[in-house]
Design a protein around this motif. Structure first.
Motif, mmCIF file in Angstrom:
data_model
loop_
_atom_site.group_PDB
_atom_site.id
_atom_site.type_symbol
_atom_site.label_atom_id
_atom_site.label_comp_id
_atom_site.label_asym_id
_atom_site.label_seq_id
_atom_site.Cartn_x
_atom_site.Cartn_y
_atom_site.Cartn_z
ATOM 1 N N ASN A 1 0.858 -1.190 0.000
ATOM 2 C CA ASN A 1 0.000 0.000 0.000
ATOM 3 C C ASN A 1 0.893 1.237 0.000
ATOM 4 O OD1 ASN A 1 -2.973 -0.986 0.520
ATOM 5 N ND2 ASN A 1 -1.692 -2.179 1.917
ATOM 6 N N ARG A 2 1.021 1.846 -1.160
ATOM 7 C CA ARG A 2 1.922 2.981 -1.326
ATOM 8 C C ARG A 2 1.171 4.311 -1.230
ATOM 9 N NH1 ARG A 2 6.807 1.814 -3.821
ATOM 10 N NH2 ARG A 2 7.043 -0.328 -4.560
ATOM 11 N N SER A 3 1.877 5.308 -0.739
ATOM 12 C CA SER A 3 1.361 6.666 -0.815
ATOM 13 C C SER A 3 1.454 7.126 -2.264
ATOM 14 C CB SER A 3 2.173 7.584 0.096
ATOM 15 O OG SER A 3 1.683 8.907 0.022
ATOM 16 N N GLN A 4 0.437 7.814 -2.763
ATOM 17 C CA GLN A 4 0.423 8.230 -4.162
ATOM 18 C C GLN A 4 0.516 9.732 -4.348
ATOM 19 O OE1 GLN A 4 -2.214 6.051 -6.837
ATOM 20 N NE2 GLN A 4 -2.854 4.774 -5.127
ATOM 21 N N SER A 5 0.604 10.451 -3.262
ATOM 22 C CA SER A 5 0.773 11.899 -3.336
ATOM 23 C C SER A 5 1.284 12.396 -1.993
ATOM 24 C CB SER A 5 -0.558 12.582 -3.678
ATOM 25 O OG SER A 5 -0.420 13.992 -3.634
ATOM 26 N N THR A 6 2.074 13.456 -2.036
ATOM 27 C CA THR A 6 2.552 14.064 -0.790
ATOM 28 C C THR A 6 1.502 14.996 -0.199
ATOM 29 O OG1 THR A 6 3.585 15.851 -2.059
ATOM 30 C CG2 THR A 6 4.967 13.951 -1.505
ATOM 31 N N ARG A 7 0.424 15.223 -0.935
ATOM 32 C CA ARG A 7 -0.673 16.089 -0.476
ATOM 33 C C ARG A 7 -1.783 15.194 0.080
ATOM 34 N NH1 ARG A 7 -1.828 19.760 -5.580
ATOM 35 N NH2 ARG A 7 -3.029 21.002 -4.065
ATOM 36 N N GLU A 8 -2.103 15.408 1.347
ATOM 37 C CA GLU A 8 -2.959 14.477 2.090
ATOM 38 C C GLU A 8 -4.251 14.106 1.368
ATOM 39 O OE1 GLU A 8 -5.437 14.197 6.326
ATOM 40 O OE2 GLU A 8 -3.983 15.826 5.999
ATOM 41 N N TYR A 9 -5.016 15.096 0.952
ATOM 42 C CA TYR A 9 -6.336 14.768 0.418
ATOM 43 C C TYR A 9 -6.294 14.292 -1.031
ATOM 44 C CZ TYR A 9 -8.279 16.214 4.795
ATOM 45 O OH TYR A 9 -8.567 16.276 6.141
ATOM 46 N N THR B 1 11.285 -11.398 -0.991
ATOM 47 C CA THR B 1 11.660 -10.012 -0.729
ATOM 48 C C THR B 1 11.154 -9.596 0.654
ATOM 49 O OG1 THR B 1 9.609 -9.106 -1.651
ATOM 50 C CG2 THR B 1 11.433 -9.481 -3.192
ATOM 51 N N ALA B 2 11.666 -8.488 1.148
ATOM 52 C CA ALA B 2 11.103 -7.898 2.361
ATOM 53 C C ALA B 2 9.761 -7.283 1.990
ATOM 54 C CB ALA B 2 12.047 -6.832 2.911
ATOM 55 N N ILE B 3 8.721 -7.656 2.701
ATOM 56 C CA ILE B 3 7.377 -7.175 2.381
ATOM 57 C C ILE B 3 6.986 -6.058 3.349
ATOM 58 C CG2 ILE B 3 4.945 -7.794 2.216
ATOM 59 C CD1 ILE B 3 5.823 -10.616 1.449
ATOM 60 N N ILE B 4 6.610 -4.922 2.769
ATOM 61 C CA ILE B 4 6.157 -3.778 3.555
ATOM 62 C C ILE B 4 4.653 -3.635 3.319
ATOM 63 C CG2 ILE B 4 6.389 -1.304 3.947
ATOM 64 C CD1 ILE B 4 9.230 -1.518 2.801
ATOM 65 N N PRO B 5 3.819 -4.077 4.265
ATOM 66 C CA PRO B 5 2.369 -4.065 4.035
ATOM 67 C C PRO B 5 1.781 -2.676 3.819
ATOM 68 C CG PRO B 5 2.928 -5.554 5.814
ATOM 69 C CD PRO B 5 4.170 -4.766 5.510
ATOM 70 N N SER B 6 2.384 -1.654 4.425
ATOM 71 C CA SER B 6 1.850 -0.301 4.253
ATOM 72 C C SER B 6 2.964 0.725 4.322
ATOM 73 C CB SER B 6 0.799 0.009 5.322
ATOM 74 O OG SER B 6 0.398 1.365 5.241
ATOM 75 N N ALA B 7 2.946 1.642 3.346
ATOM 76 C CA ALA B 7 3.880 2.766 3.365
ATOM 77 C C ALA B 7 3.110 4.076 3.316
ATOM 78 C CB ALA B 7 4.843 2.672 2.193
ATOM 79 N N LEU B 8 1.849 4.030 3.735
ATOM 80 C CA LEU B 8 1.038 5.246 3.753
ATOM 81 C C LEU B 8 1.493 6.151 4.895
ATOM 82 C CD1 LEU B 8 -2.597 3.908 3.178
ATOM 83 C CD2 LEU B 8 -0.991 4.809 1.495
ATOM 84 N N ASP B 9 1.406 7.451 4.662
ATOM 85 C CA ASP B 9 1.692 8.399 5.730
ATOM 86 C C ASP B 9 0.590 8.310 6.788
ATOM 87 O OD1 ASP B 9 4.012 9.383 4.535
ATOM 88 O OD2 ASP B 9 2.872 10.781 3.283
ATOM 89 N N ALA C 1 -2.435 -7.636 8.725
ATOM 90 C CA ALA C 1 -1.128 -7.303 8.150
ATOM 91 C C ALA C 1 -0.999 -5.808 7.891
ATOM 92 C CB ALA C 1 -0.926 -8.083 6.851
ATOM 93 N N PHE C 2 -1.997 -5.213 7.229
ATOM 94 C CA PHE C 2 -1.912 -3.801 6.829
ATOM 95 C C PHE C 2 -1.976 -2.871 8.038
ATOM 96 C CE2 PHE C 2 -4.123 -4.721 2.473
ATOM 97 C CZ PHE C 2 -3.046 -5.505 2.102
ATOM 98 N N VAL C 3 -3.003 -3.037 8.839
ATOM 99 C CA VAL C 3 -3.210 -2.132 9.968
ATOM 100 C C VAL C 3 -2.180 -2.389 11.060
ATOM 101 C CG1 VAL C 3 -4.824 -1.386 11.757
ATOM 102 C CG2 VAL C 3 -5.659 -1.897 9.448
ATOM 103 N N GLY C 4 -1.885 -3.668 11.324
ATOM 104 C CA GLY C 4 -0.884 -3.984 12.345
ATOM 105 C C GLY C 4 0.466 -3.386 12.014
ATOM 106 N N PHE C 5 0.875 -3.502 10.755
ATOM 107 C CA PHE C 5 2.169 -2.935 10.351
ATOM 108 C C PHE C 5 2.138 -1.416 10.452
ATOM 109 C CE2 PHE C 5 5.303 -1.256 7.461
ATOM 110 C CZ PHE C 5 6.391 -2.092 7.631
ATOM 111 N N SER C 6 1.026 -0.802 10.001
ATOM 112 C CA SER C 6 0.925 0.650 10.028
ATOM 113 C C SER C 6 0.994 1.208 11.449
ATOM 114 C CB SER C 6 -0.381 1.092 9.363
ATOM 115 O OG SER C 6 -0.527 2.494 9.394
ATOM 116 N N LEU C 7 0.359 0.516 12.381
ATOM 117 C CA LEU C 7 0.291 1.012 13.759
ATOM 118 C C LEU C 7 1.510 0.633 14.587
ATOM 119 C CD1 LEU C 7 -3.457 0.361 14.670
ATOM 120 C CD2 LEU C 7 -2.394 2.514 13.962
ATOM 121 N N PHE C 8 2.041 -0.587 14.354
ATOM 122 C CA PHE C 8 3.072 -1.096 15.252
ATOM 123 C C PHE C 8 4.390 -1.448 14.565
ATOM 124 C CE2 PHE C 8 -1.133 -2.610 16.828
ATOM 125 C CZ PHE C 8 -1.242 -1.729 17.903
#
Length: 259
Positions: free
Chosen positions: A49-57, A141-149, A245-252
């Motif tokens: 889950n990648r961030s697609q813009s540096t602008r929040e909205y 590979t190393a799996i990054i479930p979330s890279a969202l800000d 996986a997604f939320v757990g990685f994002s939070l912790f």
């Protein structure tokens, strides 16, 4: 109502896959080759889950659009599976309903939830071990479930993303494909293997460990579907696995040294 020929159904399947997970499988193979020719797989990363813009909205808008348009092939599958005679009568609860054919409804919520929880535990715990083994062997590979800000909407969007993946994969790869493979005259074991190979193939960008793990998951899920004719427990199990996986990685993730 005219019964579609096998040739027409094969073309239909190719169109659905070309718009959805078949396309993902092709990209996944190319991405795997790209990673393998750059460096050892163990040095590669796969971000889900990648961030697609540096602008929040704008990022939020892109995330929601991705989720919505990913579900369009599911709508197409529901249309293809609908009995047009029943659809014309407007009787959504009839035997012609694609939701009923797939078992993608709330006809037995308690039993579906219990089966989903059991499947999530059955698949989730061994998957962690398989991932660790794949990393140790250098084939994953190393799996990054979330890279969202971190925004107020990050967790809700990750939950929606997990639900999107669950619905798309289980409805198309299990419910729809097994229905069409049966109409091709394929045996149940062959249908399960082909469905599971497809599931593994669109995870190849993560390495060979996830390919194997998702193939096994596909066999279990497809076999269960042939017994119950319900995708709802599969959707619940898949959604739970991805949410953890997604939320757990994002939070912790950062707190435990993974972010």
């Amino acid at each position: 109502m005219l019964v579609p020929s096998r040739r027409r159904l094969r073309l239909e399947v190719w169109i659905v896959l070309g718009l959805s997970l078949g396309q993902s499988a092709v990209y996944s193979v190319v991405q795997l080759l790209d990673k393998m020719t750059r460096a050892p797989l163990a040095e590669g990363t796969s971000t889900l889950n990648r961030s697609q813009s540096t602008r929040e909205y704008f990022d939020l808008t892109y995330q929601l659009l991705d989720i919505f348009f990913a579900l369009v092939p599911v709508m197409l599958v529901i249309y293809f599976l609908s009995d047009q005679r029943q659809a014309a009568s407007g009787d959504g609860a009839s035997s012609g309903s694609a939701f009923q054919k797939l078992g993608f409804n709330f006809a037995r919520p308690g039993r579906d939830l219990l089966q989903g929880l059991g499947l999530a535990a059955l698949i989730g715990i061994p998957s962690l071990g398989l991932y660790a083994a794949g990393r140790a062997l250098g084939i994953t590979t190393a799996i990054i479930p979330s890279a969202l800000d971190a925004y107020w909407w990050t967790v809700p969007v990750l939950i929606l993303s997990a639900m999107r993946h669950a619905v798309v994969e289980e409805v198309i790869v299990v419910g729809y494909l097994l229905n069409r493979f049966a109409k091709f005259g394929w045996s149940v074991p062959l249908s399960i293997v082909v469905s599971s190979l497809l599931r593994g193939s669109y995870h190849l960008y993560q390495g060979f460990g996830p390919f194997l793990g998702n193939f096994v998951m596909g066999v279990v899920f497809a076999w269960l579907y042939t017994r119950t004719r319900r995708v709802m427990p599969l959707v619940i199990a898949h959604a739970l696995l991805d949410i953890v996986a997604f939320v757990g990685f994002s939070l912790f993730g950062k707190a435990v040294g993974l972010g």
